[in-house]
Motif scaffolding. Sequence first.
Motif, PDB file in Angstrom:
ATOM      1  N   ARG A   1       0.844  -1.195   0.000  1.00 45.14           N
ATOM      2  CA  ARG A   1       0.000   0.000   0.000  1.00 45.14           C
ATOM      3  C   ARG A   1       0.880   1.246   0.000  1.00 45.14           C
ATOM      4  O   ARG A   1       1.875   1.320   0.749  1.00 45.14           O
ATOM      5  CB  ARG A   1      -0.924  -0.002   1.211  1.00 45.14           C
ATOM      6  CG  ARG A   1      -1.909  -1.168   1.226  1.00 45.14           C
ATOM      7  CD  ARG A   1      -2.669  -1.207   2.538  1.00 45.14           C
ATOM      8  NE  ARG A   1      -3.491  -0.014   2.712  1.00 45.14           N
ATOM      9  CZ  ARG A   1      -4.745   0.091   2.308  1.00 45.14           C
ATOM     10  NH1 ARG A   1      -5.331  -0.927   1.692  1.00 45.14           N
ATOM     11  NH2 ARG A   1      -5.435   1.199   2.511  1.00 45.14           N
ATOM     12  N   PRO A   2       0.549   2.235  -0.833  1.00 45.37           N
ATOM     13  CA  PRO A   2       1.390   3.435  -0.938  1.00 45.37           C
ATOM     14  C   PRO A   2       1.650   4.119   0.398  1.00 45.37           C
ATOM     15  O   PRO A   2       2.770   4.570   0.658  1.00 45.37           O
ATOM     16  CB  PRO A   2       0.590   4.341  -1.883  1.00 45.37           C
ATOM     17  CG  PRO A   2      -0.211   3.398  -2.710  1.00 45.37           C
ATOM     18  CD  PRO A   2      -0.571   2.267  -1.793  1.00 45.37           C
ATOM     19  N   GLU A   3       0.634   4.183   1.276  1.00 44.10           N
ATOM     20  CA  GLU A   3       0.841   4.869   2.551  1.00 44.10           C
ATOM     21  C   GLU A   3       1.845   4.134   3.429  1.00 44.10           C
ATOM     22  O   GLU A   3       2.593   4.755   4.197  1.00 44.10           O
ATOM     23  CB  GLU A   3      -0.492   5.045   3.295  1.00 44.10           C
ATOM     24  CG  GLU A   3      -1.228   3.755   3.617  1.00 44.10           C
ATOM     25  CD  GLU A   3      -2.214   3.342   2.548  1.00 44.10           C
ATOM     26  OE1 GLU A   3      -3.206   2.675   2.895  1.00 44.10           O
ATOM     27  OE2 GLU A   3      -1.985   3.673   1.362  1.00 44.10           O
ATOM     28  N   HIS A   4       1.896   2.807   3.299  1.00 49.76           N
ATOM     29  CA  HIS A   4       2.871   2.038   4.069  1.00 49.76           C
ATOM     30  C   HIS A   4       4.278   2.219   3.505  1.00 49.76           C
ATOM     31  O   HIS A   4       5.257   2.254   4.252  1.00 49.76           O
ATOM     32  CB  HIS A   4       2.490   0.564   4.089  1.00 49.76           C
ATOM     33  CG  HIS A   4       1.209   0.288   4.807  1.00 49.76           C
ATOM     34  ND1 HIS A   4       0.495  -0.879   4.631  1.00 49.76           N
ATOM     35  CD2 HIS A   4       0.521   1.029   5.705  1.00 49.76           C
ATOM     36  CE1 HIS A   4      -0.587  -0.834   5.393  1.00 49.76           C
ATOM     37  NE2 HIS A   4      -0.590   0.312   6.049  1.00 49.76           N
TER      38      HIS A   4
ATOM     39  N   ARG B   1       4.800   5.876  -6.454  1.00 48.64           N
ATOM     40  CA  ARG B   1       4.096   5.040  -7.425  1.00 48.64           C
ATOM     41  C   ARG B   1       4.483   3.589  -7.207  1.00 48.64           C
ATOM     42  O   ARG B   1       5.675   3.253  -7.162  1.00 48.64           O
ATOM     43  CB  ARG B   1       4.469   5.477  -8.845  1.00 48.64           C
ATOM     44  CG  ARG B   1       3.800   4.680  -9.956  1.00 48.64           C
ATOM     45  CD  ARG B   1       3.962   5.387 -11.303  1.00 48.64           C
ATOM     46  NE  ARG B   1       5.345   5.461 -11.728  1.00 48.64           N
ATOM     47  CZ  ARG B   1       5.861   4.747 -12.752  1.00 48.64           C
ATOM     48  NH1 ARG B   1       5.093   3.908 -13.428  1.00 48.64           N
ATOM     49  NH2 ARG B   1       7.123   4.883 -13.083  1.00 48.64           N
ATOM     50  N   MET B   2       3.505   2.729  -7.049  1.00 47.36           N
ATOM     51  CA  MET B   2       3.767   1.298  -6.946  1.00 47.36           C
ATOM     52  C   MET B   2       4.109   0.764  -8.339  1.00 47.36           C
ATOM     53  O   MET B   2       3.460   1.117  -9.333  1.00 47.36           O
ATOM     54  CB  MET B   2       2.566   0.564  -6.378  1.00 47.36           C
ATOM     55  CG  MET B   2       2.107   1.059  -5.015  1.00 47.36           C
ATOM     56  SD  MET B   2       3.397   1.030  -3.727  1.00 47.36           S
ATOM     57  CE  MET B   2       3.740  -0.737  -3.613  1.00 47.36           C
ATOM     58  N   LEU B   3       5.139  -0.065  -8.416  1.00 50.10           N
ATOM     59  CA  LEU B   3       5.613  -0.619  -9.683  1.00 50.10           C
ATOM     60  C   LEU B   3       5.316  -2.119  -9.752  1.00 50.10           C
ATOM     61  O   LEU B   3       5.112  -2.765  -8.719  1.00 50.10           O
ATOM     62  CB  LEU B   3       7.114  -0.387  -9.828  1.00 50.10           C
ATOM     63  CG  LEU B   3       7.584   1.066  -9.826  1.00 50.10           C
ATOM     64  CD1 LEU B   3       9.109   1.119  -9.860  1.00 50.10           C
ATOM     65  CD2 LEU B   3       6.997   1.837 -11.000  1.00 50.10           C
ATOM     66  N   PRO B   4       5.310  -2.681 -10.959  1.00 49.82           N
ATOM     67  CA  PRO B   4       5.156  -4.139 -11.064  1.00 49.82           C
ATOM     68  C   PRO B   4       6.258  -4.860 -10.302  1.00 49.82           C
ATOM     69  O   PRO B   4       7.395  -4.381 -10.224  1.00 49.82           O
ATOM     70  CB  PRO B   4       5.255  -4.397 -12.572  1.00 49.82           C
ATOM     71  CG  PRO B   4       4.893  -3.096 -13.211  1.00 49.82           C
ATOM     72  CD  PRO B   4       5.402  -2.029 -12.284  1.00 49.82           C
TER      73      PRO B   4
END
Length: 240
Positions: free
Chosen positions: A145-148, A185-188
């Motif tokens: 999760r981005p916030e984590h 940004r979360m990436l693959p």
Amino acid sequence: MNTTPDRAARFVTTHTLLALDARHPFAAKSLIDAQDMHRTVMSGFAGWVDDGSRDARSQMGILSTWTVDLRQAQLSLVVQSAVPGDWHRLPRAALAEKPHSLTVDRTFHTGDKVDFRTVVNPVHNRPPAPGSPEKTRGTRIPHTRPEHVKSWFTRRLQPLGEPPVAPDGVTRIGADADPDHLALRMLPKASSQAPHKGLRLARAEIKGTLTITDPQIFVTALTRGIGHARAYSCGLILVR
């Protein structure tokens, strides 16, 4: 005894930009397999250390990061190293451009502001179950999760006057930032089927502006990278 911290620190390294044709089988394999990407990076540094050295990457100060432009079918790979690379082993047909290397020689001062980008492997350790044998290691659990992930990075920031190691043992980076102004940004996931079958690495990109609070610690973070999976193109901090 003088306990005044250093006010400046010098950072010297080599950066190489490799532009590869993502449609070429060599580049395509590196793009889809983390172990192949590692081999591509390390192929430029044969002969600097003994074959089979377990810490060859860290001895040579090698870190890397990559991006892919799917519209242009170009894989851009940035390699940082303490020694110069030799890229003649790369298939010529896989290169979209000739490899470009430059020496980075920069001095950082307390209070300097730098824009940065990094791709990290954000994980936390889950302690072993109660009753586990002595010296049983915990399990690395990825943040998804981005916030984590933002919290993971914020713990590594170092406000002015704070020590380089946080009370919970986390190594800080010698710089501070406003968490509200970080772009994330979360990436693959990066993965590999062989020989490390089942390798799956969570990745996240973080961008923003850092204010340097401890130049020597900051240079150490630039040199060594941050977090885990540094052999798999995570942890390199690029600044400008």
